[in-house]
Design a protein around this motif. Sequence first.
Motif, PDB file in Angstrom:
ATOM      1  N   ASP A 132      32.042  11.395  65.520  1.00  0.00           N
ATOM      2  CA  ASP A 132      32.664  12.047  64.357  1.00  0.00           C
ATOM      3  C   ASP A 132      31.884  13.299  63.944  1.00  0.00           C
ATOM      4  OD1 ASP A 132      34.756  10.253  64.099  1.00  0.00           O
ATOM      5  OD2 ASP A 132      33.657   8.924  62.748  1.00  0.00           O
ATOM      6  N   TYR A 133      30.568  13.246  64.029  1.00  0.00           N
ATOM      7  CA  TYR A 133      29.759  14.413  63.657  1.00  0.00           C
ATOM      8  C   TYR A 133      30.026  15.578  64.609  1.00  0.00           C
ATOM      9  CZ  TYR A 133      27.199  11.029  60.832  1.00  0.00           C
ATOM     10  OH  TYR A 133      26.862  10.060  59.911  1.00  0.00           O
ATOM     11  N   ILE A 134      30.204  15.264  65.880  1.00  0.00           N
ATOM     12  CA  ILE A 134      30.526  16.297  66.861  1.00  0.00           C
ATOM     13  C   ILE A 134      31.912  16.873  66.591  1.00  0.00           C
ATOM     14  CG2 ILE A 134      30.886  16.766  69.318  1.00  0.00           C
ATOM     15  CD1 ILE A 134      28.848  14.567  69.918  1.00  0.00           C
ATOM     16  N   THR A 135      32.859  15.982  66.251  1.00  0.00           N
ATOM     17  CA  THR A 135      34.216  16.431  65.922  1.00  0.00           C
ATOM     18  C   THR A 135      34.209  17.336  64.698  1.00  0.00           C
ATOM     19  OG1 THR A 135      35.181  14.402  66.831  1.00  0.00           O
ATOM     20  CG2 THR A 135      36.540  15.659  65.292  1.00  0.00           C
ATOM     21  N   LEU A 136      33.400  16.991  63.708  1.00  0.00           N
ATOM     22  CA  LEU A 136      33.305  17.808  62.499  1.00  0.00           C
ATOM     23  C   LEU A 136      32.746  19.191  62.814  1.00  0.00           C
ATOM     24  CD1 LEU A 136      32.006  15.151  59.939  1.00  0.00           C
ATOM     25  CD2 LEU A 136      34.190  16.362  59.842  1.00  0.00           C
ATOM     26  N   SER A 137      31.764  19.246  63.701  1.00  0.00           N
ATOM     27  CA  SER A 137      31.215  20.539  64.106  1.00  0.00           C
ATOM     28  C   SER A 137      32.278  21.372  64.809  1.00  0.00           C
ATOM     29  CB  SER A 137      30.011  20.341  65.024  1.00  0.00           C
ATOM     30  OG  SER A 137      29.474  21.582  65.440  1.00  0.00           O
ATOM     31  N   ARG A 138      33.034  20.752  65.682  1.00  0.00           N
ATOM     32  CA  ARG A 138      34.107  21.464  66.382  1.00  0.00           C
ATOM     33  C   ARG A 138      35.130  22.004  65.384  1.00  0.00           C
ATOM     34  NH1 ARG A 138      36.592  17.101  69.487  1.00  0.00           N
ATOM     35  NH2 ARG A 138      38.220  18.659  69.822  1.00  0.00           N
ATOM     36  N   SER A 139      35.484  21.185  64.391  1.00  0.00           N
ATOM     37  CA  SER A 139      36.471  21.608  63.391  1.00  0.00           C
ATOM     38  C   SER A 139      35.921  22.742  62.536  1.00  0.00           C
ATOM     39  CB  SER A 139      36.859  20.418  62.506  1.00  0.00           C
ATOM     40  OG  SER A 139      37.455  19.391  63.264  1.00  0.00           O
ATOM     41  N   LEU A 140      34.645  22.616  62.138  1.00  0.00           N
ATOM     42  CA  LEU A 140      34.031  23.640  61.295  1.00  0.00           C
ATOM     43  C   LEU A 140      33.940  24.978  62.025  1.00  0.00           C
ATOM     44  CD1 LEU A 140      32.577  24.084  58.537  1.00  0.00           C
ATOM     45  CD2 LEU A 140      30.434  23.650  59.741  1.00  0.00           C
ATOM     46  N   MET A 141      33.671  24.930  63.334  1.00  0.00           N
ATOM     47  CA  MET A 141      33.486  26.150  64.113  1.00  0.00           C
ATOM     48  C   MET A 141      34.799  26.732  64.645  1.00  0.00           C
ATOM     49  SD  MET A 141      30.348  27.102  64.097  1.00  0.00           S
ATOM     50  CE  MET A 141      30.142  28.156  65.537  1.00  0.00           C
ATOM     51  N   LYS A 142      35.880  26.034  64.428  1.00  0.00           N
ATOM     52  CA  LYS A 142      37.166  26.534  64.901  1.00  0.00           C
ATOM     53  C   LYS A 142      37.471  27.889  64.265  1.00  0.00           C
ATOM     54  CE  LYS A 142      42.007  25.165  65.546  1.00  0.00           C
ATOM     55  NZ  LYS A 142      43.027  24.120  65.274  1.00  0.00           N
ATOM     56  N   GLY A 143      37.639  28.891  65.088  1.00  0.00           N
ATOM     57  CA  GLY A 143      37.895  30.242  64.594  1.00  0.00           C
ATOM     58  C   GLY A 143      36.646  31.010  64.230  1.00  0.00           C
ATOM     59  N   HIS A 144      35.466  30.383  64.414  1.00  0.00           N
ATOM     60  CA  HIS A 144      34.216  31.042  64.017  1.00  0.00           C
ATOM     61  C   HIS A 144      33.187  31.096  65.138  1.00  0.00           C
ATOM     62  CE1 HIS A 144      35.576  31.229  59.899  1.00  0.00           C
ATOM     63  NE2 HIS A 144      35.869  29.939  59.949  1.00  0.00           N
ATOM     64  N   LYS A 145      33.572  30.652  66.319  1.00  0.00           N
ATOM     65  CA  LYS A 145      32.628  30.684  67.450  1.00  0.00           C
ATOM     66  C   LYS A 145      32.242  32.116  67.794  1.00  0.00           C
ATOM     67  CE  LYS A 145      35.359  27.967  69.926  1.00  0.00           C
ATOM     68  NZ  LYS A 145      36.168  27.310  68.879  1.00  0.00           N
ATOM     69  N   LEU A 146      33.208  33.029  67.750  1.00  0.00           N
ATOM     70  CA  LEU A 146      32.905  34.435  68.046  1.00  0.00           C
ATOM     71  C   LEU A 146      31.986  35.013  66.977  1.00  0.00           C
ATOM     72  CD1 LEU A 146      33.336  36.907  69.816  1.00  0.00           C
ATOM     73  CD2 LEU A 146      35.385  37.440  68.471  1.00  0.00           C
ATOM     74  N   ASP A 147      32.203  34.628  65.721  1.00  0.00           N
ATOM     75  CA  ASP A 147      31.329  35.100  64.639  1.00  0.00           C
ATOM     76  C   ASP A 147      29.882  34.691  64.900  1.00  0.00           C
ATOM     77  OD1 ASP A 147      33.448  36.183  63.056  1.00  0.00           O
ATOM     78  OD2 ASP A 147      33.959  34.161  62.414  1.00  0.00           O
ATOM     79  N   TYR A 148      29.717  33.446  65.324  1.00  0.00           N
ATOM     80  CA  TYR A 148      28.365  32.929  65.584  1.00  0.00           C
ATOM     81  C   TYR A 148      27.739  33.628  66.788  1.00  0.00           C
ATOM     82  CZ  TYR A 148      24.705  29.331  65.535  1.00  0.00           C
ATOM     83  OH  TYR A 148      23.513  28.651  65.445  1.00  0.00           O
ATOM     84  N   PHE A 149      28.557  33.876  67.801  1.00  0.00           N
ATOM     85  CA  PHE A 149      28.082  34.580  68.996  1.00  0.00           C
ATOM     86  C   PHE A 149      27.621  35.985  68.643  1.00  0.00           C
ATOM     87  CE2 PHE A 149      29.219  37.650  72.358  1.00  0.00           C
ATOM     88  CZ  PHE A 149      28.295  37.268  73.332  1.00  0.00           C
TER      89      PHE A 149
END
Length: 259
Positions: A184-201
């Motif tokens: 669930d913690y991994i799923t939450l990270s995936r959900s939180l980063m949805k649409g923001h992976k490029l921002d983090y990169f």
Amino acid sequence: ALPILKTRRELKSESKELLKGHWGKAILLNIIPIVGSIISMSLIGLCVFLIASFVDSDSARHVAEAINSTDGNVSSRGSGANVGSSVTSIIGTLLTVGVMFTTIDWLRTKKADFNTASGIFAVFCKKYFVGTIILVILTTIFKVLWTLCFVVPGIIKSYSYSQTCYIYKDITDSGQDENLNFLDYITLSRSLMKGHKLDYFVLQLSFAGWFILACIIPFGIGFIWYWPYYTTTKAAFYKDLSQDMFLGEKNGYRQLLGK
């Protein structure tokens, strides 16, 4: 997922404001990765020097022969070395996560009265230890499996999983971790980063100049300032993106899990 409310410049300004007047403490907190980077850069420099010295000389041939003559002994110790390397890697990762946990707390409270030794070993307590190890192992396995498919998916997934430990800490601290499993913690990270992976990169890419400068400065001394700044900015990214949704008693994040 929530939009990032702050620009890269604002996140970096927040980090520099926190570090202002406290660089000594920040450096001590990040001393493990700093020393590791300095040792790595020193070894790379030594290797470059030795290679340059051995070019077009008989020394290179003699070194190669010496290495070949020890192949049997090396292979016989290979499995033991691999196990030792894996254990060292896990311990290093746990120490890094401990620094992450301490940094996010510091960023939120703005209080620099914490003990740096305790901060480095923050994960090594009953509250976090087992859960952190399991999450580190799970995310590593998933990233390796994705990388085996193709390299790019592996990189993308590494960004998806990047906030897992932060989320685990927040939910554990709030005491709202009942009925949650480690996936669930991994799923939450995936959900939180949805649409923001490029921002983090792009945020990480913006540190390329600092990284190159740290490498250029003799013996990797530049990493003394690079690591605290980089670590604090990554914590600021999580703080801004999550908006503390994983803290408190509202459990608003459960909608991301459908629970």
